[in-house]
Design a protein around this motif. Structure first.
Motif, PDB file in Angstrom:
ATOM      1  N   ASP A  49       9.523  18.390 -19.371  1.00 56.79           N
ATOM      2  CA  ASP A  49      10.473  19.507 -19.445  1.00 56.79           C
ATOM      3  C   ASP A  49      10.067  20.647 -18.522  1.00 56.79           C
ATOM      4  OD1 ASP A  49      11.941  18.130 -21.303  1.00 56.79           O
ATOM      5  OD2 ASP A  49      11.171  19.239 -23.040  1.00 56.79           O
ATOM      6  N   LEU A  50       8.773  21.001 -18.546  1.00 54.64           N
ATOM      7  CA  LEU A  50       8.302  22.116 -17.733  1.00 54.64           C
ATOM      8  C   LEU A  50       8.320  21.770 -16.247  1.00 54.64           C
ATOM      9  CD1 LEU A  50       5.373  23.412 -19.974  1.00 54.64           C
ATOM     10  CD2 LEU A  50       7.495  24.621 -19.443  1.00 54.64           C
ATOM     11  N   ALA A  51       8.121  20.500 -15.928  1.00 57.86           N
ATOM     12  CA  ALA A  51       8.213  20.081 -14.519  1.00 57.86           C
ATOM     13  C   ALA A  51       9.645  20.253 -14.017  1.00 57.86           C
ATOM     14  CB  ALA A  51       7.757  18.635 -14.362  1.00 57.86           C
ATOM     15  N   GLN A  52      10.614  19.869 -14.842  1.00 62.31           N
ATOM     16  CA  GLN A  52      12.011  20.064 -14.461  1.00 62.31           C
ATOM     17  C   GLN A  52      12.304  21.545 -14.251  1.00 62.31           C
ATOM     18  OE1 GLN A  52      14.410  17.848 -13.774  1.00 62.31           O
ATOM     19  NE2 GLN A  52      13.103  16.085 -14.148  1.00 62.31           N
ATOM     20  N   ASP A  53      11.821  22.372 -15.186  1.00 61.63           N
ATOM     21  CA  ASP A  53      12.017  23.823 -15.058  1.00 61.63           C
ATOM     22  C   ASP A  53      11.386  24.352 -13.778  1.00 61.63           C
ATOM     23  OD1 ASP A  53      13.274  23.776 -17.503  1.00 61.63           O
ATOM     24  OD2 ASP A  53      11.569  24.563 -18.628  1.00 61.63           O
ATOM     25  N   THR A  54      10.219  23.796 -13.436  1.00 65.54           N
ATOM     26  CA  THR A  54       9.505  24.225 -12.235  1.00 65.54           C
ATOM     27  C   THR A  54      10.342  23.965 -10.984  1.00 65.54           C
ATOM     28  OG1 THR A  54       7.312  23.885 -13.219  1.00 65.54           O
ATOM     29  CG2 THR A  54       7.453  23.797 -10.803  1.00 65.54           C
ATOM     30  N   PHE A  55      10.932  22.789 -10.891  1.00 67.09           N
ATOM     31  CA  PHE A  55      11.712  22.451  -9.702  1.00 67.09           C
ATOM     32  C   PHE A  55      13.038  23.212  -9.647  1.00 67.09           C
ATOM     33  CE2 PHE A  55       8.674  19.026  -9.373  1.00 67.09           C
ATOM     34  CZ  PHE A  55       8.510  18.916  -8.000  1.00 67.09           C
TER      35      PHE A  55
END
Length: 199
Positions: A49-55
């Motif tokens: 989830d946080l990786a998606q938010d990061t991108f």
């Protein structure tokens, strides 16, 4: 891994609104960022989830990136900030690496070759669990630099830019983190195995 000269071109294209170029950046760095966040949080679902938010945030803010060649450090910094925002005031809970299929421990497979014979290698799964737990027990300050250095093989300079601390501070923190992890693993293995080359 995206070559440095190709990276600057891709970032420049993204700044011009090229969605395909951003997809290529995601393919090049998505797994790496997810693994990094997983190592900081201990949760695979949170990492995804946080990786998606990061991108998503990187796509929105990429125009603010002054040096296109430093995209990687900038992206890691966004990921780190997202983790801090998510876990502000509380410590992440680290899952067992056996809970479900997750990010590979590819950079830790060298540990298997350090074991002296095939019989010893049956310990590799347990050993990876010990390493995973040892990383999880590090303070946030040490864990983030250990992951960036030992697992992602970033330079001291890149790590300094990501964590926002001086080069001497980063070098010192990496050394202390490596010693802490090595000592925990050494207690598990005993004194019969050479540990100096592992971390």
């Amino acid at each position: 891994m995206i070559a440095p000269e190709h990276l600057a071109d891709l970032v420049g294209r993204v700044k011009s609104g090229d969605v395909e170029a951003f997809r290529q950046l995601y393919e090049g760095y998505g797994r790496k960022i997810t693994n990094y966040i997983y190592r900081l949080t201990g949760s695979r679902s949170e990492a995804e989830d946080l990786a998606q938010d990061t991108f998503v945030l990187a796509f929105k803010k990429i125009g603010a990136l002054k040096d296109d060649r430093k995209f990687q450090s900038w992206l890691f910094r966004i990921a780190q900030n997202n983790v801090y925002q998510k876990y502000r005031g509380k410590r992440p809970h680290f899952e067992s690496i056996d809970d479900e299929e997750g990010p590979e421990l590819s950079d830790l497979h060298q540990l298997e070759t350090a074991l002296k014979n095939p019989e010893d290698r049956v310990l590799s799964t347990e050993l990876q669990e010990v390493i995973h737990r040892a990383i999880g027990e590090l303070s946030n300050k040490y864990r983030e630099v250990f992951v960036l250095s030992a697992l992602h093989r970033l330079s001291y300079q890149e790590i300094s830019e990501i964590v926002g601390r001086s080069l001497p501070s980063v070098k010192s923190d990496i050394h202390r983190a490596r010693v802490a992890v090595r000592d925990k693993v050494k207690r598990y293995l005993g004194d019969n195995y050479g540990m100096s080359s592992l971390f």
